[in-house]
Design a protein around this motif. Structure first.
Motif, PDB file in Angstrom:
ATOM      1  N   LYS A   1       0.878  -1.166   0.000  1.00 36.60           N
ATOM      2  CA  LYS A   1       0.000   0.000   0.000  1.00 36.60           C
ATOM      3  C   LYS A   1       0.911   1.210   0.000  1.00 36.60           C
ATOM      4  CE  LYS A   1      -3.705  -2.435   2.190  1.00 36.60           C
ATOM      5  NZ  LYS A   1      -4.346  -2.783   3.403  1.00 36.60           N
ATOM      6  N   ASP A   2       1.273   1.647  -1.208  1.00 36.12           N
ATOM      7  CA  ASP A   2       2.280   2.678  -1.330  1.00 36.12           C
ATOM      8  C   ASP A   2       1.715   4.042  -1.722  1.00 36.12           C
ATOM      9  OD1 ASP A   2       1.533   1.886  -3.832  1.00 36.12           O
ATOM     10  OD2 ASP A   2       3.545   1.811  -4.655  1.00 36.12           O
ATOM     11  N   LYS A   3       0.411   4.174  -1.775  1.00 30.61           N
ATOM     12  CA  LYS A   3      -0.217   5.446  -2.123  1.00 30.61           C
ATOM     13  C   LYS A   3      -1.269   5.806  -1.096  1.00 30.61           C
ATOM     14  CE  LYS A   3       1.748   6.088  -6.158  1.00 30.61           C
ATOM     15  NZ  LYS A   3       2.553   7.229  -6.502  1.00 30.61           N
ATOM     16  N   ARG A   4      -1.402   7.081  -0.833  1.00 28.46           N
ATOM     17  CA  ARG A   4      -2.411   7.586   0.083  1.00 28.46           C
ATOM     18  C   ARG A   4      -3.464   8.331  -0.737  1.00 28.46           C
ATOM     19  NH1 ARG A   4      -2.799   9.005   5.499  1.00 28.46           N
ATOM     20  NH2 ARG A   4      -0.715   8.177   5.830  1.00 28.46           N
ATOM     21  N   VAL A   5      -4.725   8.141  -0.392  1.00 25.56           N
ATOM     22  CA  VAL A   5      -5.829   8.793  -1.082  1.00 25.56           C
ATOM     23  C   VAL A   5      -6.731   9.447  -0.049  1.00 25.56           C
ATOM     24  CG1 VAL A   5      -7.867   8.407  -2.522  1.00 25.56           C
ATOM     25  CG2 VAL A   5      -5.789   7.099  -2.945  1.00 25.56           C
ATOM     26  N   ASN A   6      -7.136  10.654  -0.327  1.00 23.57           N
ATOM     27  CA  ASN A   6      -8.106  11.341   0.526  1.00 23.57           C
ATOM     28  C   ASN A   6      -9.388  11.524  -0.271  1.00 23.57           C
ATOM     29  OD1 ASN A   6      -6.381  11.785   2.781  1.00 23.57           O
ATOM     30  ND2 ASN A   6      -5.341  13.355   1.574  1.00 23.57           N
TER      31      ASN A   6
ATOM     32  N   SER B   1     -10.551  -0.353   1.480  1.00 20.16           N
ATOM     33  CA  SER B   1      -9.511  -0.751   0.546  1.00 20.16           C
ATOM     34  C   SER B   1      -9.866  -2.074  -0.128  1.00 20.16           C
ATOM     35  CB  SER B   1      -8.179  -0.868   1.284  1.00 20.16           C
ATOM     36  OG  SER B   1      -7.164  -1.299   0.423  1.00 20.16           O
TER      37      SER B   1
ATOM     38  N   HIS C   1     -10.475  -2.718  -4.076  1.00 20.17           N
ATOM     39  CA  HIS C   1      -9.658  -3.709  -4.769  1.00 20.17           C
ATOM     40  C   HIS C   1     -10.541  -4.720  -5.499  1.00 20.17           C
ATOM     41  CE1 HIS C   1      -6.364  -6.417  -5.658  1.00 20.17           C
ATOM     42  NE2 HIS C   1      -7.083  -7.399  -5.127  1.00 20.17           N
TER      43      HIS C   1
END
Length: 112
Positions: free
Chosen positions: A48-53, A80, A84
């Motif tokens: 999980k290498d990305k952050r989303v707001n 998540s 997915h």
């Protein structure tokens, strides 16, 4: 209430465990390069290498948090997982006539 998909996954896990316990599984030859390749694939798919707001209604967030509590998982993990499953084509909508909603869940909003 558990989803139909979770019930299917649990049944599959039980079948696999029973098969293992009956001795139907055989070890394969240990190939270090193949093991390393699969380990790298697993790490890449789980990273999980990305952050989303995102902005979400408080009502929807409350429902997500309640569903996550029923499943005993963090709500971010549930969100998540749902995303997915959607992008991989594994998210299946239940048939409306086959899955009655419990009184504790919100009904779909109707257009005015």
């Amino acid at each position: 209430m558990r989803s139909v998909e979770m019930d299917k996954e649990n049944k599959l896990e039980e079948e696999i465990l029973a098969s293992f316990e009956r001795g139907e599984w055989q070890p394969v030859a240990k190939n270090k390069s193949e093991i390393a390749r699969f380990a790298a694939m697993a790490s890449a798919s789980l990273a999980k290498d990305k952050r989303v707001n995102i902005r979400i209604s408080s009502r929807d967030l409350d429902d997500i948090q309640a569903k996550a509590a029923e499943e005993a998982i963090p709500y971010q993990t549930l969100m998540s997982s749902v995303l997915h499953k959607y992008v991989t084509g594994r998210l299946v909508e239940p048939q409306a006539s086959l899955t009655p909603r419990s009184s504790g869940t919100r009904q779909k909003r109707r257009a005015p």
